[in-house]
Scaffold this motif. Sequence first.
Motif, short mmCIF file in Angstrom:
data_model
loop_
_atom_site.label_atom_id
_atom_site.label_comp_id
_atom_site.label_asym_id
_atom_site.label_seq_id
_atom_site.Cartn_x
_atom_site.Cartn_y
_atom_site.Cartn_z
N TRP A 71 -31.59 10.24 -64.94
CA TRP A 71 -30.37 9.57 -65.39
C TRP A 71 -29.42 10.51 -66.13
CZ3 TRP A 71 -29.01 5.05 -63.52
CH2 TRP A 71 -28.05 4.26 -64.17
N ARG A 109 -24.35 11.20 -61.22
CA ARG A 109 -25.13 9.97 -61.17
C ARG A 109 -24.53 8.96 -60.19
NH1 ARG A 109 -25.07 6.67 -66.51
NH2 ARG A 109 -26.07 8.52 -67.36
N LEU A 122 -26.19 7.15 -56.88
CA LEU A 122 -26.27 5.70 -56.67
C LEU A 122 -25.58 5.31 -55.36
CD1 LEU A 122 -25.54 4.52 -60.33
CD2 LEU A 122 -27.75 4.40 -59.15
N PHE A 169 -27.90 6.29 -52.54
CA PHE A 169 -28.99 5.32 -52.44
C PHE A 169 -28.51 4.07 -51.71
CE2 PHE A 169 -31.31 1.63 -54.20
CZ PHE A 169 -32.57 1.94 -53.70
N ASP A 170 -27.32 3.62 -52.07
CA ASP A 170 -26.76 2.43 -51.44
C ASP A 170 -26.53 2.66 -49.94
OD1 ASP A 170 -25.73 -0.24 -51.72
OD2 ASP A 170 -23.74 0.60 -51.40
N LYS A 202 -36.31 0.61 -49.48
CA LYS A 202 -35.93 1.77 -50.28
C LYS A 202 -36.00 1.36 -51.74
CE LYS A 202 -30.99 0.86 -49.49
NZ LYS A 202 -29.66 1.38 -49.15
N THR A 203 -36.51 2.25 -52.56
CA THR A 203 -36.68 1.98 -53.99
C THR A 203 -36.08 3.13 -54.76
OG1 THR A 203 -38.76 0.79 -53.57
CG2 THR A 203 -38.40 1.57 -55.80
N LEU A 204 -35.32 2.80 -55.79
CA LEU A 204 -34.78 3.83 -56.68
C LEU A 204 -35.55 3.79 -57.98
CD1 LEU A 204 -32.30 5.81 -57.30
CD2 LEU A 204 -31.31 3.84 -58.48
N HIS A 205 -36.04 4.94 -58.42
CA HIS A 205 -36.67 5.07 -59.73
C HIS A 205 -35.81 5.98 -60.59
CE1 HIS A 205 -41.12 3.96 -58.65
NE2 HIS A 205 -40.26 3.04 -58.29
N ALA A 206 -35.15 5.41 -61.56
CA ALA A 206 -34.35 6.21 -62.48
C ALA A 206 -35.09 6.35 -63.79
CB ALA A 206 -32.99 5.55 -62.71
N ASN A 207 -35.19 7.58 -64.29
CA ASN A 207 -35.83 7.83 -65.58
C ASN A 207 -34.91 8.64 -66.46
OD1 ASN A 207 -38.79 6.87 -65.43
ND2 ASN A 207 -38.51 7.93 -63.48
N MET A 208 -35.21 8.61 -67.75
CA MET A 208 -34.40 9.36 -68.71
C MET A 208 -34.70 10.85 -68.59
SD MET A 208 -32.50 7.28 -70.05
CE MET A 208 -32.62 6.54 -68.41
N PHE A 227 -45.95 9.93 -64.76
CA PHE A 227 -46.42 8.76 -64.01
C PHE A 227 -45.72 8.63 -62.66
CE2 PHE A 227 -42.69 6.35 -65.06
CZ PHE A 227 -42.41 6.56 -66.41
N GLU A 228 -44.57 9.30 -62.49
CA GLU A 228 -43.90 9.26 -61.19
C GLU A 228 -44.71 10.01 -60.13
OE1 GLU A 228 -41.65 7.42 -60.12
OE2 GLU A 228 -40.42 6.81 -61.82
N ASP A 270 -47.07 7.54 -58.90
CA ASP A 270 -46.35 6.55 -58.13
C ASP A 270 -45.94 7.10 -56.77
OD1 ASP A 270 -45.86 3.86 -59.07
OD2 ASP A 270 -43.84 4.21 -58.30
#
Lengths: 245, 245
Positions: free
Chosen positions: B194, B201, B205, B208-209, B216-222, B231-232, B235
Motif C-alpha cells: 500500500w 497505487r 488498483l 487489478f480491475d 482474482k484476489t487482491l491482497h494489500a498490505n502496509m 504470512f503472504e 498464503d
Amino acid sequence: MQFTSEQRLDDGVLEREFTLGEVPGILWTPASASASAPAPLILVGHPGGLHKMYPRLVARARHSAAEGFAAATIELPGGGDRPRFAAAEEARADLLRALEAGEPVGDEIVDRLVLPLVEKAVPEWRATLDALLSLPEIGGPVGYAGGVIAIGLRLAVVEPRISAALLFAGSFVPRAMFEEARQVTIPLQVLLQWDDKGNDRQMALDLFDAFGSKEKTLHANMGGHTGVPQFEGDDGNRFFARHLK
Amino acid sequence: MQFTSEQRLDDGVLEREFTLGEVPGILWTPASASASAPAPLILVGHPGGLHKMYPRLVARARHSAAEGFAAATIELPGGGDRPRFAAAEEARADLLRALEAGEPVGDEIVDRLVLPLVEKAVPEWRATLDALLSLPEIGGPVGYAGGVIAIGLRLAVVEPRISAALLFAGSFVPRAMFEEARQVTIPLQVLLQWDDKGNDRQMALDLFDAFGSKEKTLHANMGGHTGVPQFEGDDGNRFFARHLK
C-alpha cells in the motif's frame, strides 16, 4: 444474561440463545471450551435480522469453533423482532429511494442511517462482552468479525478488550468516522467484494487507507455482497489465530 | 539447457544453476520430486540481478518446495551479467530523473522501459518452460509468481501452460497492456504494498480491475516494496495448492 435455549450441534458445538435485557443473541462454544481451557471469543457482526441471517452466522461460528474459537452475536437495534428504530427506518427509506433513482447517496442520509445505529449498538455489544467474559469457558482475547463496518470501527476504537478485527466493507460509513478510523490501531483484515453493487468501492479503499493500524490487510475478491469465496473463511481463522492465540 | 552447478540445500532441496543459450537461471526441486512423482512448477519473476536477488529468491523457492513445488527463475534481459539493453537503460535513466525531480512519469517513458523488456523476456521464459517441462522430475501444471507484473501479464495471455499467477504490483505497466489484461482469464492473486513509494497505487488498483479473470484476489498490505508480510508466503502456497494440485 439469561440463556433461553441450548442445543449441541452435530460437530459438538454448543449453541445457546440468550437475552441481555431486551437484546437477544446467540453464543456458540467449541466442545473443547472449559473453565480450565477457556476459548478466545469472536464477536460476529451482521446487518440485522438474526433469524434471516442464522444459516450464515452458524456456518461462520462452526468454522471458527473448528479452530477453537467461541463466537457470539446479538440482534441489531431495530433488527429482527426488536422494536423498530424510527430515525433509522426513515433514513433507510430515503437511502432506498436514492439507490432506486440511481442518485448518489448524500452524506446526510448516511449520517442519519448509521450514526444512531452505532451509538445504540456499541454499548450493547460492550455489555454483551462483559457478560460473555464472565463465563468461565470464555477467555480473552477477543476479536470482532463482520459487517456493519462502522460498528466494528467504533468498537475497535472504544473497546480495549478487542485485539483484532476482520471487517467486511459493504455498508455506508459516515464521513465523520473516517477521522475516527485513524485512531484504530489493532490488526485489521478488511474484506472487499469488488463488484458489490450496494457498496462504494472507492469509499471502502479510502476507509482502508484511513485506518491507523500498522498491520492491516485488504482482501478484495470478485463478485457481489454475498459472494465471499470460501477460502476467505480459512484465512479469517488464520488471521485470528495469529492475533488471538 | 545446460546445468552448470548442483548443490543439495540443507532442507533437501536440489539447487541447480543452468544456462539456456545466453540466459542464466536457477532451478530448485523439492527432495520429493521424481519421474514417478513430478513436481508442479512455479516460475519466479524478479526485477533483474540474479546474484543480488538470490537470498530472496532462494527463500521463496524453499518455501514453495516445502509444499512440493519446484521453482525456477532466469535472469532478465539486461540484468545481472547479461549484456546491457541500450533502449531500456536509457528509459530507466529518464525514469529515475523524473522520480528524483518529483515529476509524473510519462506514459512514453514507461512504454520505452517496459515494452522491449516484455518482448524480449517472454520468449525466453517460454523457452525455459519448454526445457524445464522436458525434465522427468518436473510436471505441469505451472504457475508464475513475482514482480515485473507486465511480464507476468503477457505470459498469462500467451502461454496456455500457465494455470495461475501470483503477481506483485510494483512496477510500471504500459497503458496498452491494460487492454491486454482483459484477456487474462487464469486465477490471479495480486499483492500490493500500500505504501510502496516506487509504485502508483491507483494504477495497481486499475490494473487489478482490468484483469479478465473470474477468480482474482487482491491482497494489500502496509509497508514498502520489500515489506511483504511473511504470512503472504504461506498464503501464496495455498493459492497455488488450490490451482496447481
